[in-house]
Write a protein that holds these residues in place. Structure first.
Motif, PDB file in Angstrom:
ATOM      1  N   PHE A 250       0.227  -6.998   3.313  1.00 23.28           N
ATOM      2  CA  PHE A 250       0.614  -8.392   3.528  1.00 23.28           C
ATOM      3  C   PHE A 250      -0.138  -9.317   2.575  1.00 23.28           C
ATOM      4  O   PHE A 250      -0.252 -10.514   2.799  1.00 23.28           O
ATOM      5  N   GLY A 251      -0.645  -8.748   1.502  1.00 23.91           N
ATOM      6  CA  GLY A 251      -1.467  -9.516   0.574  1.00 23.91           C
ATOM      7  C   GLY A 251      -0.753 -10.659  -0.108  1.00 23.91           C
ATOM      8  O   GLY A 251      -1.375 -11.637  -0.530  1.00 23.91           O
ATOM      9  N   LEU A 252       0.577 -10.566  -0.253  1.00 22.44           N
ATOM     10  CA  LEU A 252       1.356 -11.631  -0.888  1.00 22.44           C
ATOM     11  C   LEU A 252       1.739 -12.732   0.089  1.00 22.44           C
ATOM     12  O   LEU A 252       2.344 -13.734  -0.310  1.00 22.44           O
ATOM     13  N   GLY A 253       1.418 -12.548   1.362  1.00 25.16           N
ATOM     14  CA  GLY A 253       1.762 -13.545   2.371  1.00 25.16           C
ATOM     15  C   GLY A 253       3.086 -13.295   3.057  1.00 25.16           C
ATOM     16  O   GLY A 253       3.538 -14.102   3.870  1.00 25.16           O
ATOM     17  N   PHE A 254       3.725 -12.180   2.763  1.00 25.87           N
ATOM     18  CA  PHE A 254       4.951 -11.780   3.443  1.00 25.87           C
ATOM     19  C   PHE A 254       5.098 -10.267   3.299  1.00 25.87           C
ATOM     20  O   PHE A 254       4.454  -9.641   2.447  1.00 25.87           O
ATOM     21  N   ALA A 255       5.929  -9.695   4.160  1.00 23.49           N
ATOM     22  CA  ALA A 255       6.146  -8.252   4.127  1.00 23.49           C
ATOM     23  C   ALA A 255       7.187  -7.914   3.071  1.00 23.49           C
ATOM     24  O   ALA A 255       8.304  -8.420   3.099  1.00 23.49           O
ATOM     25  N   ARG A 256       6.822  -7.066   2.134  1.00 20.56           N
ATOM     26  CA  ARG A 256       7.726  -6.656   1.049  1.00 20.56           C
ATOM     27  C   ARG A 256       7.645  -5.146   0.887  1.00 20.56           C
ATOM     28  O   ARG A 256       6.550  -4.575   0.767  1.00 20.56           O
ATOM     29  N   ALA A 257       8.781  -4.493   0.883  1.00 17.21           N
ATOM     30  CA  ALA A 257       8.810  -3.039   0.769  1.00 17.21           C
ATOM     31  C   ALA A 257       8.414  -2.584  -0.631  1.00 17.21           C
ATOM     32  O   ALA A 257       8.647  -3.281  -1.621  1.00 17.21           O
ATOM     33  N   THR A 258       7.810  -1.412  -0.689  1.00 17.25           N
ATOM     34  CA  THR A 258       7.686  -0.689  -1.958  1.00 17.25           C
ATOM     35  C   THR A 258       8.918   0.191  -2.067  1.00 17.25           C
ATOM     36  O   THR A 258       9.163   1.059  -1.219  1.00 17.25           O
ATOM     37  N   ASP A 259       9.701  -0.033  -3.109  1.00 14.83           N
ATOM     38  CA  ASP A 259      11.093   0.424  -3.119  1.00 14.83           C
ATOM     39  C   ASP A 259      11.459   1.006  -4.486  1.00 14.83           C
ATOM     40  O   ASP A 259      11.006   0.521  -5.526  1.00 14.83           O
ATOM     41  N   HIS A 260      12.285   2.041  -4.481  1.00 13.20           N
ATOM     42  CA  HIS A 260      12.778   2.666  -5.714  1.00 13.20           C
ATOM     43  C   HIS A 260      11.606   3.160  -6.576  1.00 13.20           C
ATOM     44  O   HIS A 260      11.289   2.603  -7.627  1.00 13.20           O
ATOM     45  N   VAL A 261      10.971   4.215  -6.114  1.00  6.50           N
ATOM     46  CA  VAL A 261       9.788   4.765  -6.785  1.00  6.50           C
ATOM     47  C   VAL A 261      10.003   6.244  -7.064  1.00  6.50           C
ATOM     48  O   VAL A 261      10.479   6.987  -6.197  1.00  6.50           O
ATOM     49  N   THR A 262       9.649   6.682  -8.261  1.00  5.89           N
ATOM     50  CA  THR A 262       9.585   8.111  -8.566  1.00  5.89           C
ATOM     51  C   THR A 262       8.177   8.457  -9.035  1.00  5.89           C
ATOM     52  O   THR A 262       7.576   7.734  -9.835  1.00  5.89           O
ATOM     53  N   ILE A 263       7.686   9.561  -8.508  1.00  7.06           N
ATOM     54  CA  ILE A 263       6.400  10.128  -8.931  1.00  7.06           C
ATOM     55  C   ILE A 263       6.693  11.562  -9.343  1.00  7.06           C
ATOM     56  O   ILE A 263       7.129  12.373  -8.509  1.00  7.06           O
TER      57      ILE A 263
END
Length: 421
Positions: A250-263
């Motif tokens: 919540f560091g940005l002040g809102f909930a934001r998904a981590t999305d579309h990631v490849t490792i």
């Protein structure tokens, strides 16, 4: 490899200091850069490892930015620095034998690293995740940035921080820190001793991290609230914390998904003395000296959740395996993990957890963990007391989880009482 001692003796790979010749195209004056190259030595940087080169480097970056963009070139040398300020459309090129060295924190006088900026939401995640400017290299609200080249970043003077404890102004605790940026590429360099985070990217979209070698004293790569991320061909040794870690704080002040990631095509470990991955001596760390974390992990910060993630073709050694955790109300869904080999896992090879920590604003419902496919996993010589852990909470079950072609071999040595438990 010894970390202490002179800078030139700190395992700096490549040509010896002072042996390489700066190409003619890079020998430019501040006012007339050839080919949009801005050599930091033309702006007064010494590269002697003793003189503070931060002002000269930031001048070179400012000049490249004022030019509409360009490449800031670091020829061979040791550049002692506090906070370096990235700018849009600027490339930092770390040449062979070039090392950016984090200066030691000042005990009196001077300013040291940039102070941590105020953040009204810092109570919901650890101090290091809540601030970005107290770093060796940082950028905010930027675009089109490259940090590339065969050189090195040595976080010698960075603090590793600890949990929620604030650090005073002047102390730096991240090697590279990025917030609310887009179109970034980090490629080909190495990081030694990166502090709390060797790389922290928060709210960064279109991020490529490729062919990095990271040998550090806490987290390797943390990807927080980011979209469209590619991590490939990286090697990370992080005995004291996670190797490659997806977050959604919540560091940005809102909930934001981590999305579309490849490792993909990565190696993570917690099994070696710091620095010995980089110099390829691979000296085993004593089992009682570090927890040997080193794993690939989702969470624990998970306010925004994780979606559309693929992990493939990775090698995991002497660390905690793979962990998928959503405990702060976020969704964890549509994840594929395949073709993973693990050896010497110190905790469960696969840890999957839907929980109710709820470290965030009030009123958020418990999250969901669903549609996860895990296949073609081999784990041998593990020392965990359990094979795997898959845990929901009453009324909130994990859904649509599929395992196929899983081989887990533990060393054993359990007691009769263990068998009867």
């Amino acid at each position: 490899m010894k970390i202490a001692g002179t800078i030139a003796g700190a395992g700096l790979a490549g040509a010896s200091i002072g042996a390489s010749v700066t190409p003619a195209s890079a020998r430019t004056s501040p006012s007339h850069p050839a080919g949009d190259q801005f050599n930091v030595k033309s702006f007064g940087a010494t590269g002697d490892g003793k003189t503070l080169d931060t002002p000269a480097i930031n001048k070179a970056i400012d000049a490249a930015s004022a030019n509409g963009g360009g490449t800031v070139l670091f020829p061979a040398g040791n550049y002692l620095c506090y906070s370096i300020h990235l700018k849009s459309n600027v490339t930092l090129y770390l040449g062979s034998g070039a090392t950016i060295v984090a200066a030691e924190t000042l005990t009196s006088g001077g300013s040291g690293y940039d102070p941590p900026e105020p953040n009204a939401w810092d109570k919901y995640q650890d101090f290091g995740h809540s601030h970005w400017r107290n770093s060796l290299i940082w950028g905010e609200d930027l675009e089109n940035i490259f940090i590339i080249g065969p050189g090195r970043i040595w976080g010698k003077g960075l603090s590793r921080g600890w949990s929620e404890v604030p650090l005073p102004a002047g102390v730096g605790n991240k090697a590279i820190s990025l917030k609310n940026c887009r179109n970034l590429t980090l490629r080909d360099f190495s990081i030694l001793h990166g502090g709390h985070f060797a790389i922290l990217a928060t709210g960064v979209d279109n991020l490529t991290i490729d062919n990095l070698m990271i040998d550090t004293n806490r987290d390797g790569i943390d990807i927080d609230c980011c979209r469209n991320v590619r991590v490939s061909n990286c090697s990370v040794n992080s005995p004291w914390d996670d190797g490659i870690c997806l977050k959604s704080s919540f560091g940005l002040g809102f909930a934001r998904a981590t999305d579309h990631v490849t490792i993909t095509n990565c190696y993570v470990t917690g099994g070696y003395e710091e620095g010995t991955l980089l110099d390829a001596t691979f000296k085993r760390i004593s089992p009682d000296k570090a927890p040997r974390n080193g794993r690939i992990k989702f969470g624990t910060e998970s306010n925004g959740g994780f979606r559309n993630v693929t992990i493939s073709n990775c090698v995991i050694e002497d660390c905690r395996g793979i962990a998928l955790e959503t405990v702060d109300g976020g969704l964890l869904e549509d994840v594929s993990i395949s073709n993973i080999t693990m050896r010497g896992v110190t905790d469960v090879p696969l840890f999957i957890r839907l929980g109710r920590r709820m470290r965030g604003p009030d009123g958020v419902p418990v999250g969901q963990l669903r549609r996860v496919n895990i296949s073609n996993i081999v784990s041998s010589h593990g020392s965990s007391r359990q094979a795997c852990l898959i845990t929901g909470i009453p009324g909130h079950a994990i859904e649509d989880l599929k395992f196929s072609n899983i081989l887990i071999l533990h060393d054993g040595s359990g007691t009769k009482e263990d068998a009867e438990a």
